[in-house]
Design an enzyme around this catalytic site. Sequence first.
Site: not given
Ligand code: GDD
Length: 322
Positions: A11-13, A82-83, A125, A127, A151, A181, A186
């Site tokens: 994975g990335q990390d 992880a998923q 995380s 999250e 998650y 990150h 990514r």
């Molecule tokens: N993926 C995605 N796609 N996110 C979107 C979109 C879209 O089209 N539009 C808006 N977002 C918003 C999401 O609702 C979220 O609030 C934010 O963008 C970041 O989404 P992600 O990049 O999917 O990351 P994440 O914050 O849900 O989760 C990531 O960070 C966690 C740490 O806080 C992941 O890497 C997790 O595995 C990690 O634990």
Amino acid sequence: MKKAFITGIAGQDGSYLAEYLVSKDYEVHGIIRRNSIPEHQELRISHLEDKVFTYYGDMNDPTTLSRLLGLIKPDEIYNLAAQSHVRISFDIPGNTVMTNAVGTLNLLEAFRKECPHARFYQASSSEMFGTGMDDDGYQREGTPMLPTSPYGCAKLFSYHIVRNYRKSYKLFASNGILFNHESPRRGSNFVTNKVVKAAVSIKLGLQSHIELGNMDAYRDWGHSRDYVRAMNMILNHSIPDDFVVATGMTRSVRDMCKFVFDYIGMNYEDYLKINDKHLRPEELPYLKGDASKIHHVLGWQPECSFEEMMIEMIDHWMRRLK
Ligand code: GDD
């Protein structure tokens, strides 16, 4: 020579961590899940082909985890498998819990039985905080954890079981509570890389628009390369402990999108469509981490700014798509 065992090495990390540990003269081992298209599986670590040892393995296969830990006898175990997609965890909550929660327990049991003198890192995380926040608007060790996704709930189980095993069995088991990150490695269904890839594709005439969900969610975005250094520092501390790893700055998805499109000379509003399918049933509106503890106790500092990271990602997609 120290030996490391990494779940999620592809994975990335996992890939940045493997690179970092190889540079520090570790012997690096890791597990890869069986996939029907093997060509894609080790793309992120193909440049390390002769430098790391990979094995088929799965977090839901305790016998294989035990056999590998018994065989390798690592000094350090990094549980990064992880998923990892939050929205997808609503589609496959059972699989998410089996991998992100029960999988951690499987690995902890293998660790306890096969190599209890090793050190265990759990990829916890931000999250997990969900809507929990301190009065000053930060999340830190000790902030209440109120996760808003399958998650986050699964990760919270793992966080607690790691603390429980640490105390119950006197194991060196630590949590890094990492805020978002990113990097060119990514997955392109996470929002930063999705935006960068789309903006570059639009600029090159390969795509007409981008569909996103919640533009007003705030995230604390750092660089994966910086964060894997923190993982290694956490395991080399004198005692097992839990640390928040974050930049301390937060931006909205809209701000991030504007930065990327502005940098390429476009107005994001001309290309944006909101599609509800990218919303989560329960949203997590705001994350901002206070990493004071890891700054003071371990001396960790991020080296890459948000702007440098996004430009590295833009350059990556420009080279790739041109
Ligand atoms: N993926 C995605 N796609 N996110 C979107 C979109 C879209 O089209 N539009 C808006 N977002 C918003 C999401 O609702 C979220 O609030 C934010 O963008 C970041 O989404 P992600 O990049 O999917 O990351 P994440 O914050 O849900 O989760 C990531 O960070 C966690 C740490 O806080 C992941 O890497 C997790 O595995 C990690 O634990």
